[in-house]
Design a protein around this motif. Structure first.
Motif, PDB file in Angstrom:
ATOM      1  N   GLY A   7     -10.445   0.454   1.750  1.00 31.35           N
ATOM      2  CA  GLY A   7      -9.443   1.037   2.622  1.00 31.35           C
ATOM      3  C   GLY A   7      -9.609   2.542   2.675  1.00 31.35           C
ATOM      4  N   MET A   8      -9.556   3.119   3.860  1.00 26.33           N
ATOM      5  CA  MET A   8      -9.737   4.561   4.026  1.00 26.33           C
ATOM      6  C   MET A   8      -9.282   4.932   5.435  1.00 26.33           C
ATOM      7  N   THR A   9      -9.335   6.214   5.766  1.00 24.11           N
ATOM      8  CA  THR A   9      -9.023   6.652   7.122  1.00 24.11           C
ATOM      9  C   THR A   9     -10.178   7.507   7.634  1.00 24.11           C
ATOM     10  N   ASP A  10     -10.356   7.478   8.953  1.00 25.58           N
ATOM     11  CA  ASP A  10     -11.408   8.307   9.540  1.00 25.58           C
ATOM     12  C   ASP A  10     -10.833   9.669   9.923  1.00 25.58           C
ATOM     13  N   ASP A  11     -11.601  10.472  10.639  1.00 26.84           N
ATOM     14  CA  ASP A  11     -11.151  11.828  10.965  1.00 26.84           C
ATOM     15  C   ASP A  11     -10.018  11.852  11.980  1.00 26.84           C
ATOM     16  N   LYS A  12      -9.672  10.696  12.540  1.00 25.93           N
ATOM     17  CA  LYS A  12      -8.528  10.594  13.448  1.00 25.93           C
ATOM     18  C   LYS A  12      -7.331   9.926  12.757  1.00 25.93           C
ATOM     19  N   VAL A  13      -7.415   9.820  11.429  1.00 25.73           N
ATOM     20  CA  VAL A  13      -6.371   9.187  10.607  1.00 25.73           C
ATOM     21  C   VAL A  13      -6.153   7.734  11.032  1.00 25.73           C
ATOM     22  N   THR A  14      -7.233   7.091  11.394  1.00 27.00           N
ATOM     23  CA  THR A  14      -7.229   5.681  11.739  1.00 27.00           C
ATOM     24  C   THR A  14      -7.675   4.881  10.526  1.00 27.00           C
ATOM     25  N   ALA A  15      -6.956   3.815  10.218  1.00 22.37           N
ATOM     26  CA  ALA A  15      -7.287   2.992   9.060  1.00 22.37           C
ATOM     27  C   ALA A  15      -8.548   2.180   9.304  1.00 22.37           C
ATOM     28  N   ILE A  16      -9.493   2.252   8.369  1.00 23.96           N
ATOM     29  CA  ILE A  16     -10.727   1.477   8.447  1.00 23.96           C
ATOM     30  C   ILE A  16     -11.061   0.967   7.045  1.00 23.96           C
ATOM     31  N   GLY A  17     -12.053   0.105   6.953  1.00 23.84           N
ATOM     32  CA  GLY A  17     -12.481  -0.411   5.656  1.00 23.84           C
ATOM     33  C   GLY A  17     -12.532  -1.923   5.642  1.00 23.84           C
ATOM     34  N   SER A  18     -13.164  -2.495   4.625  1.00 23.42           N
ATOM     35  CA  SER A  18     -13.325  -3.949   4.575  1.00 23.42           C
ATOM     36  C   SER A  18     -11.996  -4.669   4.414  1.00 23.42           C
ATOM     37  N   ASP A  19     -11.075  -4.113   3.620  1.00 23.66           N
ATOM     38  CA  ASP A  19      -9.766  -4.762   3.480  1.00 23.66           C
ATOM     39  C   ASP A  19      -8.939  -4.602   4.746  1.00 23.66           C
ATOM     40  N   VAL A  20      -9.089  -3.474   5.425  1.00 28.67           N
ATOM     41  CA  VAL A  20      -8.375  -3.253   6.683  1.00 28.67           C
ATOM     42  C   VAL A  20      -8.836  -4.272   7.727  1.00 28.67           C
TER      43      VAL A  20
END
Length: 268
Positions: free
Chosen positions: A51-64
Motif C-alpha cells: 500500500g502506498m500513494t503516488d505523486d497525486k496522492v492516489t492509493a496504489i499497491g498490491s493490497d490496494v
C-alpha cells in the motif's frame, strides 16, 4: 487501477496484545455492505509495495488492487480506510472498516481476536543489511540497532528471535523505517522482501541484502469474528480470483514473482 482517498482517520494506540482491551463494535453485515454498496477496507498506505500513494496522492499497491478486485467482484464501490500496521485490527474491531486487506499475516495471536479468509498471498519476515555488512545470522545482531515497523509480523519475529543486546527501534510504519535506513540511523532492517526490493530500486546507494529469513507466513483478509457471512463471502471471492489468475497477476505486478503454489491451490 487507481482511485482517490476518501478520508483520513485519526490514529489510536493498540492496547495490549492484538486488540487486548478493545471491545468489538457490531460490524456491518454483508447485507448492510450490499445495501450501502460500499466495502470499507483498512489498508496501510505506508507499506510499499502493498500500500502506498503516488505523486497525486492516489492509493496504489498490491493490497490496494486486491481490495479493488474484491470490491468489484462483490459489485460494490471500494472505500479505502487509511490505517497503520498497529491500527489495522483496532479499526476492524471498532467498525471503522468492514475488512482488512493490509499485508495481514495469519498468526495464532491475531486469530484469537479476528477471523481470517483463506490466504490470498504470502509474505516472509526477513532481516536485511547493508551490502558490505558482515552480519549473517541472528547472533550477529548483538550490539546492533535494527529498525522495523511496529505491530507487524516482522516486529513480532524480531522481538522473539533477536538475541539479548539487540537494540530494536520501532517506527509507526515501513515508510518511516525506510527513512531511518536512508538517513543513516541504522543499516539493519527487519521487514518483508518486497519492501527491501522497493527500497533498493528507489535508493540504490542504500541497497541492502537479505541475510536472515525469520519466518514465512500467509496473508489473508481480516474479518470481525461476529461477521461469518462476510468471512464466507471473502473466501468465495478469494477462491474465485485465485482460480482465474487475477490475484496472481496483481501479486506479480508488484512483487515480480508468482504466488506460491500452495496459495494458488486454494483456488481449486
Amino acid at each position: 487501477m487507481k482511485f482517490r482517498l476518501k478520508s483520513v482517520f485519526a490514529l489510536f494506540t493498540l492496547v495490549g496484545a492484538m486488540g487486548g482491551g478493545l471491545s468489538a463494535a457490531n460490524a456491518n453485515t454483508l447485507a448492510q455492505v450490499m445495501e450501502q454498496k460500499v466495502l470499507r477496507v483498512a489498508i496501510d498506505l505506508n507499506a510499499p509495495p502493498y500500500g502506498m500513494t503516488d505523486d497525486k496522492v492516489t492509493a496504489i499497491g498490491s493490497d490496494v488492487e486486491t481490495a479493488q478486485l474484491i470490491a468489484d467482484s462483490l459489485g460494490v464501490k471500494l472505500q479505502v480506510v487509511p490505517t497503520t500496521q498497529a491500527n489495522r485490527i483496532p479499526f476492524l474491531l471498532t467498525n471503522k472498516a468492514d475488512v482488512v486487506i493490509s499485508s495481514l499475516s495469519i498468526t495464532p495471536e491475531r486469530a484469537k481476536v479476528v477471523d481470517f479468509s483463506i490466504p490470498y498471498a504470502d509474505n516472509k519476515a526477513v532481516v536485511a543489511v547493508a551490502k558490505d555488512s558482515p552480519i549473517k545470522e541472528m547472533k550477529d545482531l548483538v550490539g546492533k540497532t535494527v529498525v522495523t515497523a511496529r505491530g507487524t509480523t516482522n516486529d513480532q519475529q524480531l522481538t522473539k528471535q533477536a538475541p539479548p543486546g539487540t537494540n530494536i527501534v520501532r517506527f509507526e510504519n515501513d515508510a518511516t523505517a525506510i527513512t531511518a535506513i536512508t538517513s543513516g540511523q541504522s543499516s539493519i532492517f527487519a521487514t518483508a522482501p518486497s519492501i527491501i526490493g522497493a527500497l533498493n530500486k528507489k535508493y540504490p546507494a542504500k541497497a541492502m541484502d537479505i541475510r536472515i529469513v525469520m519466518s514465512s507466513a500467509k496473508l489473508a483478509i481480516g474479518v470481525a469474528k461476529n461477521n461469518p457471512e462476510i468471512k464466507e463471502k471473502m473466501n468465495e471471492l478469494v477462491r474465485a480470483n485465485l482460480k482465474n489468475g487475477k490475484l496472481n497477476a496483481i501479486y506479480k505486478k508488484y512483487h515480480q514473482t508468482d504466488l506460491p503454489a500452495d496459495v494458488v491451490a486454494m483456488g481449486n
